[in-house]
Design an enzyme around this catalytic site. Structure first.
Site, PDB file in Angstrom:
ATOM      1  N   GLU A 168      34.575 -25.674  -4.382  1.00 31.50           N
ATOM      2  CA  GLU A 168      35.788 -24.839  -4.510  1.00 31.50           C
ATOM      3  C   GLU A 168      36.964 -25.639  -5.089  1.00 31.50           C
ATOM      4  O   GLU A 168      37.867 -25.058  -5.675  1.00 31.50           O
ATOM      5  CB  GLU A 168      36.151 -24.202  -3.166  1.00 31.50           C
ATOM      6  CG  GLU A 168      36.864 -25.091  -2.158  1.00 31.50           C
ATOM      7  CD  GLU A 168      35.946 -26.099  -1.458  1.00 31.50           C
ATOM      8  OE1 GLU A 168      34.729 -26.118  -1.743  1.00 31.50           O
ATOM      9  OE2 GLU A 168      36.461 -26.867  -0.620  1.00 31.50           O
TER      10      GLU A 168
ATOM     11  N   HIS B 258      32.549 -30.266  -2.266  1.00 32.83           N
ATOM     12  CA  HIS B 258      33.528 -29.177  -2.251  1.00 32.83           C
ATOM     13  C   HIS B 258      33.624 -28.531  -3.631  1.00 32.83           C
ATOM     14  O   HIS B 258      34.577 -28.777  -4.366  1.00 32.83           O
ATOM     15  CB  HIS B 258      34.904 -29.701  -1.808  1.00 32.83           C
ATOM     16  CG  HIS B 258      34.998 -29.954  -0.343  1.00 32.83           C
ATOM     17  ND1 HIS B 258      35.278 -28.948   0.565  1.00 32.83           N
ATOM     18  CD2 HIS B 258      34.825 -31.080   0.385  1.00 32.83           C
ATOM     19  CE1 HIS B 258      35.283 -29.460   1.791  1.00 32.83           C
ATOM     20  NE2 HIS B 258      35.015 -30.751   1.712  1.00 32.83           N
TER      21      HIS B 258
ATOM     22  N   CYS C  77      30.493 -28.287   3.179  1.00 31.17           N
ATOM     23  CA  CYS C  77      30.873 -29.512   3.896  1.00 31.17           C
ATOM     24  C   CYS C  77      30.620 -29.339   5.398  1.00 31.17           C
ATOM     25  O   CYS C  77      29.488 -29.285   5.823  1.00 31.17           O
ATOM     26  CB  CYS C  77      32.320 -29.892   3.574  1.00 31.17           C
ATOM     27  SG  CYS C  77      32.663 -31.633   3.974  1.00 31.17           S
TER      28      CYS C  77
END
Ligand code: MN
Length: 244
Positions: free
Chosen positions: A219, A217, A114
Site C-alpha cells: 500500500e 507494505h 505485515c
C-alpha cells in the site's frame, strides 16, 4: 455495486493528540486509497471490546483486509516475550482473532499485510520470530529510506498469488518488519521469500477460502509501483468474483 473491503484499523495511544496519550483509531490513508484504486469500496472497522458485533460486520462486507501494526502478543503462540518484542495490543489481537473466526465461518476472502499476515499465521497455529536477530539474517528488513522505495529483493512462486497477481517471479519490495514467520501454520505455504529465506508471502492451500498475506507494505508503494497495486487489483477482483 463495488465489492466492500473491510479494513480493520489500528487502535493506539496518541502522544501528540490534544489530550496526550488518548486512545485513537488510526489507519494510514494508503490502505483505503489502494483498495479504492483497485475498484473496491473501502470500509474502515475499528477494534472494540464488543466482539459480538463482528459476525454482523463480516456479513456486511465482501472481503477482509488486516492491516499492519503492533507485534502479536507472543503468549498467543505459546511463548513469553523476547526482550526485543514490541508492546502488544491485547484488544486488537482479541478483535482480529474474532474477525478471523467470523471470516472463516463465512468463507470471506482475507488479505493480511505485515502484522495482518502475522496474525493470520498465529491464528492458524504458526509462530513468529519475535525479533529478526533470532532469525540469523544480515539483510535489513527495517528500512530507513522512503517507504515507497523497494529495500530488498523478493522471489515469488509463479503459481502463488503474488506471482499470479503480478506476473513476475521477482520484485523489489519495501520492508518495515522486525519480526517474521518462524513456523508456518499448517495448511499454508510460503509463496515469496527474501534472499535470506525470510518468508515474505503466504497463502492457505486447504479448502476454498482465499487466505493470503504479505510481509511487506504494497500500500505504501502502490501509487507509483504497478507490481504493488497489482496485489490490490487481484484481491478486489477476486472478492468481486466470489461474493454472493
Ligand atoms: Mn522484508
Amino acid at each position: 455495486m463495488k465489492p466492500v473491503i473491510g479494513i480493520f484499523t489500528n487502535i493506539e495511544n496518541d502522544p501528540n493528540y490534544l489530550f496526550p496519550g488518548y486512545l485513537r483509531v488510526t489507519i494510514n490513508e494508503d490502505y483505503p486509497r489502494s483498495i479504492a484504486a483497485a475498484g473496491g469500496l473501502p470500509l474502515l472497522i475499528a477494534p472494540c471490546d464488543d466482539l459480538s458485533i463482528i459476525p454482523e460486520a463480516i456479513d456486511r462486507i465482501d472481503g477482509v483486509l488486516l492491516a499492519g501494526g503492533q507485534d502479536v502478543d507472543p503468549l498467543r503462540y505459546g511463548e513469553d516475550p523476547h526482550r526485543l518484542c514490541g508492546a502488544p495490543s491485547p484488544l486488537r489481537d482479541r478483535f482480529e482473532f474474532a474477525v478471523l473466526d467470523a471470516a472463516v465461518a463465512a468463507g470471506k476472502p482475507v488479505f493480511g499485510i505485515c502484522r495482518g499476515m502475522q496474525v493470520m499465521n498465529v491464528y492458524f497455529g504458526g509462530t513468529l520470530h519475535q525479533d529478526l536477530t533470532e532469525a540469523g539474517t544480515s539483510i535489513g528488513h527495517l528500512q530507513a529510506t522512503n517507504p515507497a522505495w523497494g529495500a530488498h529483493r523478493l522471489t515469488a512462486a509463479p503459481d502463488g498469488f503474488v506471482g499470479l497477481a503480478t506476473g513476475e517471479a521477482t520484485a523489489t519490495v519495501n520492508s518495515f518488519h522486525h519480526q517474521s514467520i518462524k513456523a508456518l501454520a499448517a495448511g499454508f505455504r510460503a509463496v515469496a521469500h527474501a534472499p535470506d529465506g525470510i518468508i515474505e508471502a503466504i497463502e492457505q492451500t486447504t479448502g476454498d477460502q482465499v487466505m493470503v498475506g504479505v510481509q511487506w507494505h504494497p500500500e505504501m508503494m502502490s501509487h507509483q509501483d504497478p507490481h504493488a497495486q497489482a496485489l490490490f487489483a487481484w484481491f478486489v477482483n477476486l472478492v468481486n468474483q466470489t461474493r454472493s
